[in-house]
Design a protein around this motif. Structure first.
Motif, PDB file in Angstrom:
ATOM      1  N   TRP A 174       0.963  -1.255  -0.008  1.00  0.00           N
ATOM      2  CA  TRP A 174       0.257   0.131   0.075  1.00  0.00           C
ATOM      3  C   TRP A 174       0.949   1.178  -0.168  1.00  0.00           C
ATOM      4  O   TRP A 174       0.391   2.482  -0.787  1.00  0.00           O
ATOM      5  CB  TRP A 174      -0.619   0.028   1.378  1.00  0.00           C
ATOM      6  CG  TRP A 174      -2.107   0.823   1.583  1.00  0.00           C
ATOM      7  CD1 TRP A 174      -1.475   2.144   2.177  1.00  0.00           C
ATOM      8  CD2 TRP A 174      -3.353   1.168   0.679  1.00  0.00           C
ATOM      9  NE1 TRP A 174      -2.385   3.057   1.979  1.00  0.00           N
ATOM     10  CE2 TRP A 174      -3.569   2.826   0.712  1.00  0.00           C
ATOM     11  CE3 TRP A 174      -3.684   0.549  -0.223  1.00  0.00           C
ATOM     12  CZ2 TRP A 174      -4.259   3.265   0.529  1.00  0.00           C
ATOM     13  CZ3 TRP A 174      -4.873   1.644  -0.998  1.00  0.00           C
ATOM     14  CH2 TRP A 174      -5.996   2.446  -0.060  1.00  0.00           C
ATOM     15  N   THR A 175       2.017   1.025   0.921  1.00  0.00           N
ATOM     16  CA  THR A 175       2.981   2.704   0.662  1.00  0.00           C
ATOM     17  C   THR A 175       3.701   2.726  -0.570  1.00  0.00           C
ATOM     18  O   THR A 175       3.917   3.905  -0.732  1.00  0.00           O
ATOM     19  CB  THR A 175       3.605   1.982   1.912  1.00  0.00           C
ATOM     20  OG1 THR A 175       3.141   2.432   3.101  1.00  0.00           O
ATOM     21  CG2 THR A 175       4.528   3.782   2.520  1.00  0.00           C
ATOM     22  N   SER A 176       3.966   1.283  -1.019  1.00  0.00           N
ATOM     23  CA  SER A 176       5.128   1.665  -2.437  1.00  0.00           C
ATOM     24  C   SER A 176       4.009   2.143  -3.379  1.00  0.00           C
ATOM     25  O   SER A 176       4.025   3.262  -4.284  1.00  0.00           O
ATOM     26  CB  SER A 176       5.531   0.680  -2.796  1.00  0.00           C
ATOM     27  OG  SER A 176       6.052  -0.107  -1.753  1.00  0.00           O
ATOM     28  N   TRP A 177       2.497   1.349  -3.144  1.00  0.00           N
ATOM     29  CA  TRP A 177       1.675   2.553  -4.579  1.00  0.00           C
ATOM     30  C   TRP A 177       1.176   3.607  -4.233  1.00  0.00           C
ATOM     31  O   TRP A 177       0.991   4.346  -5.270  1.00  0.00           O
ATOM     32  CB  TRP A 177       0.218   1.047  -4.759  1.00  0.00           C
ATOM     33  CG  TRP A 177      -1.046   1.815  -5.178  1.00  0.00           C
ATOM     34  CD1 TRP A 177      -1.118   1.891  -6.863  1.00  0.00           C
ATOM     35  CD2 TRP A 177      -2.211   2.726  -4.060  1.00  0.00           C
ATOM     36  NE1 TRP A 177      -2.702   2.501  -7.391  1.00  0.00           N
ATOM     37  CE2 TRP A 177      -2.932   2.675  -6.239  1.00  0.00           C
ATOM     38  CE3 TRP A 177      -2.593   2.611  -3.577  1.00  0.00           C
ATOM     39  CZ2 TRP A 177      -3.717   3.499  -6.004  1.00  0.00           C
ATOM     40  CZ3 TRP A 177      -3.415   3.602  -3.465  1.00  0.00           C
ATOM     41  CH2 TRP A 177      -4.548   4.056  -4.392  1.00  0.00           C
ATOM     42  N   SER A 178       0.941   4.090  -2.743  1.00  0.00           N
ATOM     43  CA  SER A 178       0.201   5.395  -2.622  1.00  0.00           C
ATOM     44  C   SER A 178       1.758   6.076  -3.356  1.00  0.00           C
ATOM     45  O   SER A 178       2.011   7.246  -3.800  1.00  0.00           O
ATOM     46  CB  SER A 178       0.263   5.178  -1.060  1.00  0.00           C
ATOM     47  OG  SER A 178      -0.671   4.855  -0.557  1.00  0.00           O
ATOM     48  N   GLU A 179       2.472   5.942  -3.143  1.00  0.00           N
ATOM     49  CA  GLU A 179       4.202   6.816  -3.118  1.00  0.00           C
ATOM     50  C   GLU A 179       4.104   7.150  -4.427  1.00  0.00           C
ATOM     51  O   GLU A 179       4.488   8.232  -5.463  1.00  0.00           O
ATOM     52  CB  GLU A 179       5.627   6.138  -2.683  1.00  0.00           C
ATOM     53  CG  GLU A 179       5.892   6.018  -1.618  1.00  0.00           C
ATOM     54  CD  GLU A 179       7.087   5.346  -0.503  1.00  0.00           C
ATOM     55  OE1 GLU A 179       7.326   5.001  -1.398  1.00  0.00           O
ATOM     56  OE2 GLU A 179       6.275   5.598   0.974  1.00  0.00           O
ATOM     57  N   SER A 180       3.930   5.392  -5.463  1.00  0.00           N
ATOM     58  CA  SER A 180       3.686   5.837  -6.961  1.00  0.00           C
ATOM     59  C   SER A 180       2.718   6.800  -7.559  1.00  0.00           C
ATOM     60  O   SER A 180       2.739   7.195  -8.192  1.00  0.00           O
ATOM     61  CB  SER A 180       3.358   4.788  -7.516  1.00  0.00           C
ATOM     62  OG  SER A 180       2.745   4.515  -9.174  1.00  0.00           O
ATOM     63  N   GLU A 181       1.368   6.644  -6.827  1.00  0.00           N
ATOM     64  CA  GLU A 181       0.354   7.273  -7.040  1.00  0.00           C
ATOM     65  C   GLU A 181       0.698   9.183  -6.994  1.00  0.00           C
ATOM     66  O   GLU A 181       0.552  10.244  -7.696  1.00  0.00           O
ATOM     67  CB  GLU A 181      -0.764   7.645  -6.344  1.00  0.00           C
ATOM     68  CG  GLU A 181      -1.430   5.697  -6.616  1.00  0.00           C
ATOM     69  CD  GLU A 181      -2.011   6.093  -8.547  1.00  0.00           C
ATOM     70  OE1 GLU A 181      -3.073   6.429  -8.600  1.00  0.00           O
ATOM     71  OE2 GLU A 181      -0.942   5.128  -9.503  1.00  0.00           O
ATOM     72  N   ARG A 182       1.122   9.069  -5.614  1.00  0.00           N
ATOM     73  CA  ARG A 182       1.507  10.814  -5.263  1.00  0.00           C
ATOM     74  C   ARG A 182       3.040  11.452  -6.843  1.00  0.00           C
ATOM     75  O   ARG A 182       2.766  12.316  -6.816  1.00  0.00           O
ATOM     76  CB  ARG A 182       2.100  10.665  -3.878  1.00  0.00           C
ATOM     77  CG  ARG A 182       1.368  10.776  -2.879  1.00  0.00           C
ATOM     78  CD  ARG A 182       2.245  11.385  -1.554  1.00  0.00           C
ATOM     79  NE  ARG A 182       1.165  10.983  -0.539  1.00  0.00           N
ATOM     80  CZ  ARG A 182       1.142   9.718  -0.073  1.00  0.00           C
ATOM     81  NH1 ARG A 182       1.561   8.710  -0.125  1.00  0.00           N
ATOM     82  NH2 ARG A 182      -0.188   9.414   0.982  1.00  0.00           N
ATOM     83  N   SER A 183       3.247  10.065  -6.648  1.00  0.00           N
ATOM     84  CA  SER A 183       4.860  10.061  -7.520  1.00  0.00           C
ATOM     85  C   SER A 183       3.944  10.898  -9.234  1.00  0.00           C
ATOM     86  O   SER A 183       4.695  11.982 -10.248  1.00  0.00           O
ATOM     87  CB  SER A 183       6.042   9.588  -8.471  1.00  0.00           C
ATOM     88  OG  SER A 183       6.975   9.766  -9.093  1.00  0.00           O
ATOM     89  N   TYR A 184       3.247   9.955  -9.656  1.00  0.00           N
ATOM     90  CA  TYR A 184       2.097  10.344 -10.798  1.00  0.00           C
ATOM     91  C   TYR A 184       1.536  12.018 -11.241  1.00  0.00           C
ATOM     92  O   TYR A 184       1.173  13.022 -11.726  1.00  0.00           O
ATOM     93  CB  TYR A 184       1.190   9.773 -11.114  1.00  0.00           C
ATOM     94  CG  TYR A 184       0.300   9.219 -12.335  1.00  0.00           C
ATOM     95  CD1 TYR A 184       0.549   9.480 -13.339  1.00  0.00           C
ATOM     96  CD2 TYR A 184      -1.087   9.754 -11.839  1.00  0.00           C
ATOM     97  CE1 TYR A 184       0.168   9.329 -14.394  1.00  0.00           C
ATOM     98  CE2 TYR A 184      -1.341  10.680 -12.999  1.00  0.00           C
ATOM     99  CZ  TYR A 184      -1.110  10.145 -14.134  1.00  0.00           C
ATOM    100  OH  TYR A 184      -2.186  10.462 -15.661  1.00  0.00           O
ATOM    101  N   MET A 185       0.709  12.097  -9.401  1.00  0.00           N
ATOM    102  CA  MET A 185       0.619  13.528  -9.312  1.00  0.00           C
ATOM    103  C   MET A 185       1.275  14.644  -9.793  1.00  0.00           C
ATOM    104  O   MET A 185       0.869  15.589 -10.054  1.00  0.00           O
ATOM    105  CB  MET A 185      -0.418  13.614  -8.006  1.00  0.00           C
ATOM    106  CG  MET A 185      -1.675  12.140  -7.559  1.00  0.00           C
ATOM    107  SD  MET A 185      -1.966  12.604  -6.097  1.00  0.00           S
ATOM    108  CE  MET A 185      -2.444  13.846  -5.530  1.00  0.00           C
TER     109      MET A 185
END
Length: 185
Positions: A174-185
């Motif tokens: 979840w943390t890895s995915w959240s960081e990836s989504e924030r990076s995309y944003m």
């Protein structure tokens, strides 16, 4: 931000104190399907395959939605709330309001392309509160279970299939995915 999700609030079945009801018509509903219907659409085939293999009737799963709901293991669905900025820099009347709204729209339109294992059944952009933000409600789907259905509700499994792994307690899928989504944003 993630939370338990309240679809009735997201769809404005009821109006909370922080909502300006005169602006509710401005909200953008991207999709909506009752969660029970989403479960049938997503899992009925895997459920039928699983039940066909069972030699004992008591091991069959008559309704996967009810099965997950009663099991107490995991959640029926997950919700993420996505927002750019805050009340001061992207709030109503600010110069960034429309930019934030446009960025959220782009983010939502590409969400399922980036996240094929997170099936969205409800998504709304709220424009009737202080800042524009998205509520995205989804069911995680994992295809590589060792037991049970060949396709099941599993957040960690869904994220692992999308390439996000746990390296320790603090850096889980979840943390890895959240960081990836924030990076995309």
């Amino acid at each position: 931000m993630s939370g338990d999700g309240v679809v009735a609030h997201n769809r404005r079945t009821y109006i909370a104190e922080n909502v300006d009801a005169t602006r509710t018509h401005l909200n953008v509903e991207y999709c909506y399907m009752p969660i029970e219907d989403a479960y049938h659409q997503l899992f009925d085939e895997a459920q039928a395959e699983y039940n066909a293999k069972q030699k004992r009737a008591d091991r069959e799963i008559p309704d996967y939605y009810e099965h997950v709901k009663k099991s107490g293991k995991g959640k029926l669905f997950y919700e993420v709330v996505v927002q750019f900025g805050d009340l001061h820099d992207c709030g109503l009347g600010s110069v960034n309001w429309n930019t934030a709204k446009s960025m959220l729209d782009n983010y939502m339109r590409e969400f399922e392309q980036r996240n094929p294992n997170l099936k969205v059944f409800n998504a709304v952009m709220h424009l009737d509160e202080s800042t524009p933000h998205l509520h995205i409600d989804f069911v995680p789907m994992a295809h590589k279970g060792q037991r049970g259905l060949s396709l099941k509700n599993s957040m960690s499994g869904a994220l692992r299939e999308q390439g996000f792994f746990s390296s320790n307690k603090m850096q889980n899928e979840w943390t890895s995915w959240s960081e990836s989504e924030r990076s995309y944003m």
